[in-house]
Design a protein around this motif. Structure first.
Motif, PDB file in Angstrom:
ATOM      1  N   UNK A 125       0.818  -1.205   0.000  1.00  0.00           N
ATOM      2  CA  UNK A 125       0.000   0.000   0.000  1.00  0.00           C
ATOM      3  C   UNK A 125       0.858   1.264   0.000  1.00  0.00           C
ATOM      4  N   UNK A 126       1.834   1.283   0.891  1.00  0.00           N
ATOM      5  CA  UNK A 126       2.560   2.538   1.143  1.00  0.00           C
ATOM      6  C   UNK A 126       3.889   2.625   0.405  1.00  0.00           C
ATOM      7  N   UNK A 127       4.412   1.494  -0.065  1.00  0.00           N
ATOM      8  CA  UNK A 127       5.745   1.501  -0.680  1.00  0.00           C
ATOM      9  C   UNK A 127       5.799   0.620  -1.925  1.00  0.00           C
ATOM     10  N   UNK A 128       4.971   0.921  -2.935  1.00  0.00           N
ATOM     11  CA  UNK A 128       5.037   0.145  -4.174  1.00  0.00           C
ATOM     12  C   UNK A 128       6.355   0.368  -4.901  1.00  0.00           C
ATOM     13  N   UNK A 129       6.844  -0.657  -5.568  1.00  0.00           N
ATOM     14  CA  UNK A 129       8.141  -0.537  -6.263  1.00  0.00           C
ATOM     15  C   UNK A 129       8.071  -0.986  -7.722  1.00  0.00           C
ATOM     16  N   UNK A 130       6.899  -1.413  -8.190  1.00  0.00           N
ATOM     17  CA  UNK A 130       6.802  -1.929  -9.562  1.00  0.00           C
ATOM     18  C   UNK A 130       7.236  -0.902 -10.594  1.00  0.00           C
TER      19      UNK A 130
ATOM     20  N   UNK B  59      11.177  -2.828  -9.862  1.00  0.00           N
ATOM     21  CA  UNK B  59      11.424  -3.911  -8.916  1.00  0.00           C
ATOM     22  C   UNK B  59      10.166  -4.750  -8.732  1.00  0.00           C
ATOM     23  N   UNK B  60      10.367  -5.987  -8.282  1.00  0.00           N
ATOM     24  CA  UNK B  60       9.293  -6.960  -8.214  1.00  0.00           C
ATOM     25  C   UNK B  60       8.565  -6.893  -6.877  1.00  0.00           C
ATOM     26  N   UNK B  61       7.305  -7.377  -6.857  1.00  0.00           N
ATOM     27  CA  UNK B  61       6.525  -7.369  -5.615  1.00  0.00           C
ATOM     28  C   UNK B  61       7.059  -8.339  -4.564  1.00  0.00           C
ATOM     29  N   UNK B  62       7.952  -9.219  -4.951  1.00  0.00           N
ATOM     30  CA  UNK B  62       8.591 -10.080  -3.949  1.00  0.00           C
ATOM     31  C   UNK B  62       9.461  -9.268  -2.992  1.00  0.00           C
ATOM     32  N   UNK B  63       9.804  -8.051  -3.388  1.00  0.00           N
ATOM     33  CA  UNK B  63      10.663  -7.194  -2.559  1.00  0.00           C
ATOM     34  C   UNK B  63      10.009  -6.904  -1.212  1.00  0.00           C
ATOM     35  N   UNK B  64       8.753  -6.473  -1.213  1.00  0.00           N
ATOM     36  CA  UNK B  64       8.067  -6.253   0.062  1.00  0.00           C
ATOM     37  C   UNK B  64       7.801  -7.578   0.773  1.00  0.00           C
ATOM     38  N   UNK B  65       7.591  -8.618  -0.026  1.00  0.00           N
ATOM     39  CA  UNK B  65       7.285  -9.918   0.554  1.00  0.00           C
ATOM     40  C   UNK B  65       8.395 -10.498   1.400  1.00  0.00           C
TER      41      UNK B  65
ATOM     42  N   UNK C 238      18.366  -8.285   1.643  1.00  0.00           N
ATOM     43  CA  UNK C 238      19.010  -9.171   0.670  1.00  0.00           C
ATOM     44  C   UNK C 238      18.143  -9.553  -0.513  1.00  0.00           C
ATOM     45  N   UNK C 239      16.850  -9.211  -0.492  1.00  0.00           N
ATOM     46  CA  UNK C 239      15.947  -9.727  -1.521  1.00  0.00           C
ATOM     47  C   UNK C 239      15.223  -8.625  -2.285  1.00  0.00           C
ATOM     48  N   UNK C 240      15.974  -7.634  -2.739  1.00  0.00           N
ATOM     49  CA  UNK C 240      15.424  -6.604  -3.615  1.00  0.00           C
ATOM     50  C   UNK C 240      15.508  -7.154  -5.046  1.00  0.00           C
ATOM     51  N   UNK C 241      14.337  -7.459  -5.622  1.00  0.00           N
ATOM     52  CA  UNK C 241      14.283  -8.247  -6.853  1.00  0.00           C
ATOM     53  C   UNK C 241      13.880  -7.410  -8.059  1.00  0.00           C
ATOM     54  N   UNK C 242      14.349  -7.791  -9.244  1.00  0.00           N
ATOM     55  CA  UNK C 242      14.091  -7.063 -10.480  1.00  0.00           C
ATOM     56  C   UNK C 242      12.753  -7.464 -11.108  1.00  0.00           C
ATOM     57  N   UNK C 243      12.043  -6.493 -11.624  1.00  0.00           N
ATOM     58  CA  UNK C 243      10.747  -6.722 -12.246  1.00  0.00           C
ATOM     59  C   UNK C 243      10.865  -7.457 -13.584  1.00  0.00           C
ATOM     60  N   UNK C 244      12.048  -7.550 -14.140  1.00  0.00           N
ATOM     61  CA  UNK C 244      12.235  -8.276 -15.394  1.00  0.00           C
ATOM     62  C   UNK C 244      11.741  -9.717 -15.265  1.00  0.00           C
ATOM     63  N   UNK C 245      11.593 -10.180 -14.027  1.00  0.00           N
ATOM     64  CA  UNK C 245      10.994 -11.489 -13.768  1.00  0.00           C
ATOM     65  C   UNK C 245       9.680 -11.647 -14.524  1.00  0.00           C
TER      66      UNK C 245
END
Length: 466
Positions: free
Chosen positions: A149-154, A158-164, A193-200
């Protein structure tokens, strides 16, 4: 920097999150939230069982078995592995079909049920109660959705796994019964350690689309185990110099004001397809049911929908969606999905068999589909998922359907009967009625059982269709 709960200093943001997690109790859930949480447990188990014979999952299972890394947690379908590897495998099962739940924030979409593999493994290792498991799972939902809600990164790439990552680690630590400082350390390590790329999820999609979150589940469990041994993470993972806020932008989130009710704002898929397609596919079924419709006579298909659906699965900013040869590509292609529903009347795992994906009729019809984003529809998202579909036949006859929700959406939530129907449809090729009943009955009364009762039953599910 060591994460410590120093009484002389204000807690850092991850420490405040950890206090929320430590204080969380199943008793605070409303009856509605508890029922919906159990429905999501059943739904997640169902889609996991439905993927047991998928080729990529069989390869992963062979790899884990070959590693011989010991025991600690149960694999769905039988066998044991280390808790982190069990979290990876079970999360991969529940993610592979792309048939799980979702949460729609204005700038982010995620799938909170992705956390179940991690929470299940940690809870089993700790010999936790079903109530402990449900509490930790509810915690995962709250953290994952609120950060989205407060910190979208798409839009930042970056991928939604980042907040996850924060959710998987904190919930695993909760399931293990760790204290506030250890929960903070686990979340800090995993979030860093898990800031992931949206290219996924853009361009030509690979198996990693379905394995990115299982990786986070694995790391969340392992980081919680590290924290249990006194290993520390960055105390200012959110607000510190080059911390998460440097990526996502500044935001405020008062964890002391949070409850465990966000599970009621998540939605469950009716169709085996990417979440933003659900209302459009309902419209396609509506058109197909109208008198005089002929799939073999379609000249054009025009869909007007909201911008997120267009951008992610409709051929917008995340790439062309008309070169479709694999399951991963098909379940993220709105043109292909509309075509197959107009032809077959449904979109379930059977439609993702290779022969159906590449069949001439669906491939040809897919190229007759035009998708246009609407500003009006976009403004109504995520409270509504608007779709307006017009199908024109060769003789000029037109069929039209429009909708803004579907069964499983927040305005039309799935009840236990509907959840059980979906569960049985997915699991009946693998499990006899008696075993399906045993799983469902355990889930429905899970707070009164030990979690190992559930994992023991899941171990009895055959790995292949009967």
């Amino acid at each position: 920097m060591k994460v410590t709960m120093d009484q002389h200093h204000a807690p850092t943001e991850v420490q405040s999150l950890a206090q929320f997690v430590a204080d969380a109790s199943l008793d605070t859930l409303s009856d509605t939230a508890l029922e919906q949480l159990k429905i999501r447990v059943l739904d997640t188990i169902g889609v996991a069982i439905g993927a047991l014979d998928a080729a990529p999952l069989q390869e992963i299972r062979t790899l884990i078995d070959g590693l011989g890394d010991g025991r600690g947690a149960t694999l769905i379908g039988g066998g044991q592995a280390s808790p982190d590897h069990a979290a990876f495998f079970n999360s991969a099962l529940s993610r592979y079909l792309d048939f799980m739940d979702a949460y729609l924030a204005k700038g982010e979409t995620n799938h909170p049920s992705d956390n179940m593999g991690a929470v299940l493994a940690a809870a089993e290792l700790a010999d936790a109660s079903g109530a402990d498991f449900l509490t930790a799972f509810a915690v995962a939902y709250q953290i994952h959705t609120r950060l989205s809600d407060v910190a979208p990164v798409r839009d930042l790439g970056f991928d939604h796994t980042t907040q996850g990552a924060f959710a998987a680690a904190a919930a695993s630590a909760k399931a293990l019964g760790l204290g506030v400082e250890q929960i903070a350390n686990a979340a800090a390590m995993a979030g860093t350690a898990n800031v992931a790329l949206r290219v996924t999820r853009t361009g030509d999609l690979s198996h990693w689309k379905g394995l990115a979150y299982p990786h986070v589940s694995k790391e969340g469990v392992f980081d919680a185990l590290l924290a249990s041994r006194g290993i520390t993470g960055p105390a200012e993972v959110f607000e510190g110099n080059k911390g998460f806020k440097a990526l996502a932008g500044d935001f405020e989130l008062d964890w002391s004001a949070e409850d465990l009710e966000k599970v009621t704002d998540t939605i469950i898929k009716k169709h085996n397809a990417e979440i933003h397609s659900q209302s459009a596919l309902d419209a396609a079924q509506d058109v197909r049911s109208q008198e005089g419709f002929r799939a073999d006579a379609i000249a054009s298909v025009e869909l007007t929908t909201f911008d997120v659906a267009y951008s992610i699965i409709g051929g917008g900013e995340e790439g062309d969606k008309r070169s479709i040869r694999t399951k991963e590509e098909a379940d993220h292609s709105l043109p292909w999905m509309l075509a197959v529903v107009l032809l077959d009347g449904e979109l379930n795992p059977a439609q993702y068999e290779t022969e159906r994906i590449v069949a001439d009729d669906v491939q040809d019809l897919m190229h007759k589909v035009t998708i246009t984003p609407s500003t009006e529809f976009s403004d109504r998202f995520p409270e509504q998922m608007c779709a307006d579909l017009v199908v024109t036949l060769g003789d000029g006859t037109q069929f039209r359907a429009n909708t803004d929700d579907y069964e499983g959406f927040t305005t039309h939530p799935l009840d236990w009967t509907g959840a059980r129907k979906k569960f049985d449809a997915l699991t009946s090729p693998f499990a006899e009625a008696e075993l399906r009943d045993e799983i469902a009955d355990l889930v429905q009364d899970l707070e009164n059982h030990q979690i190992r009762e559930l994992t023991a039953v899941l171990a009895h599910v055959p790995q292949a269709r009967s």
